[in-house]
Design a protein around this motif. Structure first.
Motif, PDB file in Angstrom:
ATOM      1  N   PHE A 296       1.215 -76.427  21.568  1.00  0.00           N
ATOM      2  CA  PHE A 296       2.322 -76.080  20.681  1.00  0.00           C
ATOM      3  C   PHE A 296       3.673 -76.373  21.327  1.00  0.00           C
ATOM      4  O   PHE A 296       4.665 -76.598  20.643  1.00  0.00           O
ATOM      5  N   MET A 297       3.729 -76.331  22.663  1.00  0.00           N
ATOM      6  CA  MET A 297       4.992 -76.520  23.376  1.00  0.00           C
ATOM      7  C   MET A 297       5.394 -77.994  23.486  1.00  0.00           C
ATOM      8  O   MET A 297       6.503 -78.308  23.907  1.00  0.00           O
ATOM      9  N   LEU A 298       4.481 -78.890  23.111  1.00  0.00           N
ATOM     10  CA  LEU A 298       4.772 -80.316  23.195  1.00  0.00           C
ATOM     11  C   LEU A 298       5.839 -80.690  22.169  1.00  0.00           C
ATOM     12  O   LEU A 298       5.666 -80.481  20.973  1.00  0.00           O
ATOM     13  N   LYS A 299       6.965 -81.218  22.639  1.00  0.00           N
ATOM     14  CA  LYS A 299       8.053 -81.611  21.761  1.00  0.00           C
ATOM     15  C   LYS A 299       8.274 -83.118  21.866  1.00  0.00           C
ATOM     16  O   LYS A 299       8.494 -83.648  22.951  1.00  0.00           O
ATOM     17  N   THR A 300       8.186 -83.805  20.734  1.00  0.00           N
ATOM     18  CA  THR A 300       8.457 -85.236  20.690  1.00  0.00           C
ATOM     19  C   THR A 300       9.173 -85.537  19.384  1.00  0.00           C
ATOM     20  O   THR A 300       9.210 -84.704  18.467  1.00  0.00           O
ATOM     21  N   SER A 301       9.731 -86.731  19.287  1.00  0.00           N
ATOM     22  CA  SER A 301      10.407 -87.129  18.049  1.00  0.00           C
ATOM     23  C   SER A 301       9.412 -87.644  17.018  1.00  0.00           C
ATOM     24  O   SER A 301       9.762 -87.820  15.849  1.00  0.00           O
ATOM     25  N   ALA A 302       8.168 -87.906  17.431  1.00  0.00           N
ATOM     26  CA  ALA A 302       7.152 -88.405  16.510  1.00  0.00           C
ATOM     27  C   ALA A 302       6.707 -87.291  15.562  1.00  0.00           C
ATOM     28  O   ALA A 302       6.371 -86.195  16.009  1.00  0.00           O
ATOM     29  N   ARG A 303       6.694 -87.563  14.254  1.00  0.00           N
ATOM     30  CA  ARG A 303       6.290 -86.547  13.294  1.00  0.00           C
ATOM     31  C   ARG A 303       4.786 -86.287  13.347  1.00  0.00           C
ATOM     32  O   ARG A 303       4.327 -85.183  13.029  1.00  0.00           O
ATOM     33  N   ASN A 304       4.021 -87.309  13.664  1.00  0.00           N
ATOM     34  CA  ASN A 304       2.566 -87.188  13.639  1.00  0.00           C
ATOM     35  C   ASN A 304       2.003 -86.989  15.037  1.00  0.00           C
ATOM     36  O   ASN A 304       2.171 -87.845  15.911  1.00  0.00           O
ATOM     37  N   LYS A 305       1.356 -85.846  15.239  1.00  0.00           N
ATOM     38  CA  LYS A 305       0.731 -85.523  16.521  1.00  0.00           C
ATOM     39  C   LYS A 305      -0.694 -85.069  16.253  1.00  0.00           C
ATOM     40  O   LYS A 305      -0.904 -84.132  15.477  1.00  0.00           O
ATOM     41  N   PHE A 306      -1.662 -85.738  16.870  1.00  0.00           N
ATOM     42  CA  PHE A 306      -3.064 -85.413  16.633  1.00  0.00           C
ATOM     43  C   PHE A 306      -3.782 -85.199  17.959  1.00  0.00           C
ATOM     44  O   PHE A 306      -3.778 -86.085  18.824  1.00  0.00           O
ATOM     45  N   LEU A 307      -4.422 -84.043  18.095  1.00  0.00           N
ATOM     46  CA  LEU A 307      -5.274 -83.811  19.248  1.00  0.00           C
ATOM     47  C   LEU A 307      -6.632 -84.436  18.966  1.00  0.00           C
ATOM     48  O   LEU A 307      -7.175 -84.286  17.872  1.00  0.00           O
ATOM     49  N   GLY A 308      -7.165 -85.134  19.946  1.00  0.00           N
ATOM     50  CA  GLY A 308      -8.479 -85.744  19.765  1.00  0.00           C
ATOM     51  C   GLY A 308      -9.216 -85.889  21.072  1.00  0.00           C
ATOM     52  O   GLY A 308      -8.733 -85.488  22.130  1.00  0.00           O
TER      53      GLY A 308
END
Length: 264
Positions: free
Chosen positions: A121-133
């Motif tokens: 949850f603490m991961l901050k990026t400018s990318a709107r799409n974030k997927f854990l895999g």
């Protein structure tokens, strides 16, 4: 008895200095006076070690590692006093962190999964799409590798990264990774017979929301398993394609548009 583990990172304000791997690199440079030897000792490539050093020097605002005119073997690298203080501070914090984790273990608190989730949850990026895999396959090439990542719902995201990046990230089948995709890199298509594209990623779903703006519209595509892909298209394109809530859609993006990250 449950054993919890964890890692710590140095931050100063908004700056991230790095974690154990970078501190270990600094320690090995101090011990050997050689970037080559230090990189080998911590499992980094020579270029990866220098990239890490450059990043640390830039973030510190002053040199932590300097090329020495003379040293072991007649030349090499050496740490500044600032770098040695940094190592000492990190080792002290690491010891206290270990005590904290041991206390959680003795208390029988099974918080490992929650702690890992909070880190994501603490991961901050400018990318709107974030997927854990999870990495399911690595197809090695002469220069680049193709990484196949299984995300929620059984969907597969394919990324193309350099072989060096594969090594630096420690990617291997079974390892967790996070795929980042900018919304502007996602093309929205209408599914149907005869749809043939060169893009490796074509994820089918249904439009869950259309959010019009002055020029562009934000399209949310819900996929099986709970994952949601966000795309940015022009208002004209949204109208021409008939994009509307509840309609089927395909999220299309190139493997080269996917950035992979890992949580150490």
């Amino acid at each position: 008895m449950l054993e919890l583990d964890g890692s710590i990172w140095f931050r100063s304000g908004a700056q991230t200095w790095g974690g154990k791997n970078r501190i270990d690199l600094l320690s090995q440079i101090d011990a050997t006076g050689s970037i080559t030897a230090a990189a080998r000792a911590v499992g980094m490539s020579y270029k990866g070690a220098w990239d890490a050093i450059d990043a640390m020097n830039n973030l510190a605002g002053e040199p932590l590692v300097v090329r020495a005119a003379g040293g072991k073997g007649g030349g090499g690298t050496q740490l500044t006093d600032r770098a040695r203080r940094l190592i000492g501070t990190f080792r002290a914090l690491e010891a206290e962190h270990r005590k904290f984790m041991d206390n959680l273990t003795r208390a029988g608190l099974d918080a490992s999964g929650d702690i890992d989730l909070m880190r994501r949850f603490m991961l901050k990026t400018s990318a709107r799409n974030k997927f854990l895999g999870t990495v399911i396959e690595i197809r090695t090439g002469a220069v680049n590798d193709e990484i196949l990542l299984r995300i929620a719902g059984g969907h597969t995201v394919t990324a193309t990264i350099t072989r060096e990046s594969t090594t630096e990230l420690g990617l291997e089948p079974g390892k967790e990774a996070i795929a980042l995709v900018k919304a502007s890199n996602v093309i929205v298509g209408a599914p149907g017979p005869g749809l043939r594209l060169s893009a490796r990623n074509q994820l089918l779903g249904k439009i869950s929301a259309v959010r019009p703006g002055a020029v562009n519209s934000e399209i949310l595509i819900a996929m099986d398993g709970g994952a949601t892909m966000v795309a940015i298209v022009t208002n004209d394109s949204a109208t021409e394609l008939g994009l509307a809530e509840g309609e089927p859609a395909v999220a299309i993006f190139k493997a080269s548009s996917v950035i992979l990250g890992v949580l150490d």
